[in-house]
Design an enzyme around this catalytic site. Structure first.
Site, PDB file in Angstrom:
ATOM      1  N   ASP A  83      40.232  31.517 -43.668  1.00 20.49           N
ATOM      2  CA  ASP A  83      40.213  32.624 -42.713  1.00 20.49           C
ATOM      3  C   ASP A  83      41.444  32.526 -41.826  1.00 20.49           C
ATOM      4  O   ASP A  83      42.168  31.519 -41.842  1.00 20.49           O
ATOM      5  CB  ASP A  83      38.934  32.575 -41.870  1.00 20.49           C
ATOM      6  CG  ASP A  83      38.645  33.894 -41.156  1.00 20.49           C
ATOM      7  OD1 ASP A  83      39.349  34.885 -41.416  1.00 20.49           O
ATOM      8  OD2 ASP A  83      37.707  33.912 -40.350  1.00 20.49           O
ATOM      9  N   LYS A  84      41.664  33.554 -41.058  1.00 24.94           N
ATOM     10  CA  LYS A  84      42.701  33.510 -40.034  1.00 24.94           C
ATOM     11  C   LYS A  84      42.131  34.127 -38.770  1.00 24.94           C
ATOM     12  O   LYS A  84      41.159  34.891 -38.792  1.00 24.94           O
ATOM     13  CB  LYS A  84      43.977  34.229 -40.478  1.00 24.94           C
ATOM     14  CG  LYS A  84      43.934  35.747 -40.433  1.00 24.94           C
ATOM     15  CD  LYS A  84      44.526  36.331 -39.167  1.00 24.94           C
ATOM     16  CE  LYS A  84      44.280  37.831 -39.147  1.00 24.94           C
ATOM     17  NZ  LYS A  84      44.615  38.476 -37.899  1.00 24.94           N
ATOM     18  N   HIS A  85      42.748  33.784 -37.647  1.00 26.91           N
ATOM     19  CA  HIS A  85      42.365  34.382 -36.377  1.00 26.91           C
ATOM     20  C   HIS A  85      43.619  34.765 -35.624  1.00 26.91           C
ATOM     21  O   HIS A  85      44.587  34.002 -35.575  1.00 26.91           O
ATOM     22  CB  HIS A  85      41.531  33.413 -35.530  1.00 26.91           C
ATOM     23  CG  HIS A  85      41.087  34.020 -34.228  1.00 26.91           C
ATOM     24  ND1 HIS A  85      40.004  34.855 -34.140  1.00 26.91           N
ATOM     25  CD2 HIS A  85      41.607  33.935 -32.976  1.00 26.91           C
ATOM     26  CE1 HIS A  85      39.850  35.248 -32.882  1.00 26.91           C
ATOM     27  NE2 HIS A  85      40.816  34.715 -32.153  1.00 26.91           N
ATOM     28  N   SER A  86      43.610  35.949 -35.046  1.00 29.36           N
ATOM     29  CA  SER A  86      44.726  36.422 -34.233  1.00 29.36           C
ATOM     30  C   SER A  86      44.296  36.504 -32.782  1.00 29.36           C
ATOM     31  O   SER A  86      43.148  36.858 -32.479  1.00 29.36           O
ATOM     32  CB  SER A  86      45.183  37.808 -34.709  1.00 29.36           C
ATOM     33  OG  SER A  86      46.095  38.380 -33.791  1.00 29.36           O
ATOM     34  N   THR A 123      39.438  44.562 -34.874  1.00 30.55           N
ATOM     35  CA  THR A 123      39.269  44.807 -36.305  1.00 30.55           C
ATOM     36  C   THR A 123      37.961  45.533 -36.598  1.00 30.55           C
ATOM     37  O   THR A 123      37.904  46.419 -37.453  1.00 30.55           O
ATOM     38  CB  THR A 123      39.326  43.476 -37.074  1.00 30.55           C
ATOM     39  OG1 THR A 123      40.616  42.886 -36.864  1.00 30.55           O
ATOM     40  CG2 THR A 123      39.115  43.671 -38.559  1.00 30.55           C
ATOM     41  N   ARG A 171      33.099  33.471 -17.604  1.00 32.84           N
ATOM     42  CA  ARG A 171      34.562  33.423 -17.455  1.00 32.84           C
ATOM     43  C   ARG A 171      35.122  34.792 -17.100  1.00 32.84           C
ATOM     44  O   ARG A 171      36.055  34.916 -16.302  1.00 32.84           O
ATOM     45  CB  ARG A 171      35.207  32.922 -18.754  1.00 32.84           C
ATOM     46  CG  ARG A 171      34.951  31.458 -19.053  1.00 32.84           C
ATOM     47  CD  ARG A 171      35.320  31.117 -20.483  1.00 32.84           C
ATOM     48  NE  ARG A 171      36.720  31.445 -20.762  1.00 32.84           N
ATOM     49  CZ  ARG A 171      37.182  31.733 -21.965  1.00 32.84           C
ATOM     50  NH1 ARG A 171      36.362  31.756 -23.011  1.00 32.84           N
ATOM     51  NH2 ARG A 171      38.455  31.998 -22.141  1.00 32.84           N
ATOM     52  N   SER A 186      36.270  28.558 -27.533  1.00 36.94           N
ATOM     53  CA  SER A 186      35.654  29.847 -27.871  1.00 36.94           C
ATOM     54  C   SER A 186      36.050  30.294 -29.268  1.00 36.94           C
ATOM     55  O   SER A 186      35.205  30.682 -30.081  1.00 36.94           O
ATOM     56  CB  SER A 186      36.061  30.901 -26.835  1.00 36.94           C
ATOM     57  OG  SER A 186      35.511  32.160 -27.155  1.00 36.94           O
ATOM     58  N   LYS A 190      33.353  29.616 -33.018  1.00 32.06           N
ATOM     59  CA  LYS A 190      32.895  30.713 -33.876  1.00 32.06           C
ATOM     60  C   LYS A 190      33.432  30.558 -35.296  1.00 32.06           C
ATOM     61  O   LYS A 190      32.726  30.836 -36.272  1.00 32.06           O
ATOM     62  CB  LYS A 190      33.326  32.060 -33.278  1.00 32.06           C
ATOM     63  CG  LYS A 190      32.634  32.395 -31.959  1.00 32.06           C
ATOM     64  CD  LYS A 190      32.876  33.812 -31.537  1.00 32.06           C
ATOM     65  CE  LYS A 190      34.274  34.082 -31.048  1.00 32.06           C
ATOM     66  NZ  LYS A 190      34.547  33.515 -29.725  1.00 32.06           N
ATOM     67  N   LYS A 191      34.685  30.135 -35.422  1.00 32.96           N
ATOM     68  CA  LYS A 191      35.251  29.959 -36.758  1.00 32.96           C
ATOM     69  C   LYS A 191      34.574  28.803 -37.504  1.00 32.96           C
ATOM     70  O   LYS A 191      34.294  28.900 -38.696  1.00 32.96           O
ATOM     71  CB  LYS A 191      36.761  29.732 -36.658  1.00 32.96           C
ATOM     72  CG  LYS A 191      37.532  30.968 -36.205  1.00 32.96           C
ATOM     73  CD  LYS A 191      37.364  32.123 -37.183  1.00 32.96           C
ATOM     74  CE  LYS A 191      38.114  33.362 -36.787  1.00 32.96           C
ATOM     75  NZ  LYS A 191      37.890  34.492 -37.717  1.00 32.96           N
TER      76      LYS A 191
END
Length: 443
Positions: A83-86, A123, A171, A186, A190-191
């Site tokens: 996966d990727k996260h931005s 997304t 927060r 955070s 989740k990932k």
């Protein structure tokens, strides 16, 4: 007996927290035995005094373990979970292409994505512009999408890292959102709850980035790589430029159209293509699906040219409730705004700078983002045909096209965009699109 106030006191006094103290606090966050005031107090103490790498790993794992963890081994998938996260930006359409590209090259990509935040597009909001697409599928639908399409872009379920939701809410109202240890935990909790083997981070830097300076963007990237590897995840990070919209479109349906055009070979915007391919290549290399970056790039471009990546996207959309012919008839399904007006260059010269955050806020003002958490997104509105930095323009030439529901909305966005676009006589020095790559070996 565990006393959460002692954990708060220790971090307030710059002491190091133990794994047991962090786990106990997160258990209290999850079962509501710890109050919002106590969560806010600890997050402020962390914001002011930071966390060590070990504390950050303990916090990330405790938040991961606060709910369900997706399991994929029982499916006997013939490839790794990638996966990727931005960190988010304007015109960041990458996820819509990256999942299908991973799948076309032998990977499997259950991608947990979010909705828009502030000036950044989400997304899930983009995919919601496809009629019928369900980002919260049943377990059976999710399993089918991952097995058959190789990718499933979905939303965070209620019991996936639930502690993160309470902590983030605290927060958000206590000015501690920008804490790098808390951002790191955070994202990674989740990932990791998604059952990943490998993760590629896309950390934006520039005027449209979430982090306000290049130095902070790099600090966040290093933190995520360090903590993620400490938590047992294979990962690397790319710093990517967000001084302008990544894609030539910004919005929801307009970005889906951009992604379809890319996957089907109708258009290949150079900046969007490079970032997408380089992020995907990192994932293929890390997961053993390519022997080096050049090999990864060849495989990715081949999957585009053959149409296999487009086929994976279409299968995902259909399995998750969308139309089966989205690639053949996108305009039949994607909403179109009734009003289209161009943004004109006010003088001759070169595009020298964008206030990219303000460009994103113009999309929000059109209805393509949220001013309130309960606001319904308008899928049709946005921007297309966006010019690039350094491009030479003449007075009266189109800089981009506004898609709006009314002339009034378009005029409001027009004024915002005109203030965010700078034209000077001299061509600006081109900034690198991917200024830095950070791996575990670089720490």
């Amino acid at each position: 007996m565990y006393l959460p106030q002692e954990t708060i006191r220790k971090k307030r006094d710059k002491e190091v927290l133990t794994q047991d103290e962090i786990q106990s606090f997160i258990r209290g966050v999850t079962d509501n035995s710890i109050s919002e005031a106590q969560i806010s107090a600890l997050t402020m103490a962390i914001f002011l005094n930071g966390l060590s790498k070990e504390e950050s790993v303990y916090l990330t794992l405790a938040m991961r373990d606060s709910g369900d963890i997706m399991q994929w081994k029982h499916l006997d998938l013939p490839g790794p979970i990638i996966d990727k996260h931005s960190t988010g930006g304007v015109g960041d359409t990458v996820s819509l292409m990256l999942g299908p590209l991973f799948a076309a090259c032998g990977g499997f990509n259950p991608m947990i994505s979010g909705r828009g935040l502030g000036h950044t597009g989400g997304t899930l909001d983009k995919l919601a512009s496809i009629p019928g697409y369900n980002p919260f599928p049943t377990n059976e639908q999710l399993t089918e999408a991952v097995k058959i399409a190789g990718t499933a872009i979905i939303g965070q379920t209620g019991n996936l890292a639930p502690a993160d939701k309470r902590i983030y809410a605290a927060r958000d109202v206590t000015a501690t959102v920008e804490s790098i240890p808390l951002i790191t935990a955070s994202i990674l909790s989740k990932k990791l709850a998604g059952g990943l083997d490998y993760l590629v981070m896309d950390v934006k830097t520039g005027s449209g980035a979430f982090m306000p300076t290049p130095a902070l963007s790099e600090e966040l990237a290093r933190s995520i790589v360090s903590v993620g590897s400490g938590a047992g995840l294979g990962l690397s990070a790319l710093l990517t430029d967000m001084n302008q919209s990544l894609a030539p479109a910004a919005g929801n349906a307009v970005e889906v159209q951009c992604a379809i055009d890319y996957l089907t070979g109708k258009a290949k915007p150079s900046r969007l293509h490079e970032v997408t391919i380089e992020l995907c290549a990192e994932g293929l290399l890390a997961s053993g699906l390519a022997k080096d970056l050049d090999d990864a790039r060849k495989k990715l471009n081949a999957s585009l040219d053959s149409g296999l990546a487009a086929e994976k996207f279409a299968k995902m959309v259909h399995i998750l409730g969308g139309p089966s012919d989205i690639l053949e008839n996108p305009k039949k399904y994607l909403a179109q705004a009734p009003v289209k007006i161009p943004v004109k260059a006010e003088k001759n010269g070169y595009i020298s700078r964008f206030d990219t955050r303000d460009i994103g806020l113009a999309v929000v003002a059109l209805g393509g983002g949220r001013l309130r958490s309960d606001q319904v997104i308008d899928p049709a509105v946005g921007l297309t045909d966006i010019v690039e930095l350094g491009q030479e323009v003449v007075q009266g030439e189109d800089l981009m096209m506004i898609h709006a529901q009314s002339e009034k909305d378009a005029e409001i966005a027009l004024k915002m965009i005109q203030k965010a676009c700078y034209i000077h006589d001299e061509k600006p020095i081109a900034l690198p699109l991917i200024p830095k790559r950070i791996s575990v070996q670089d720490l």
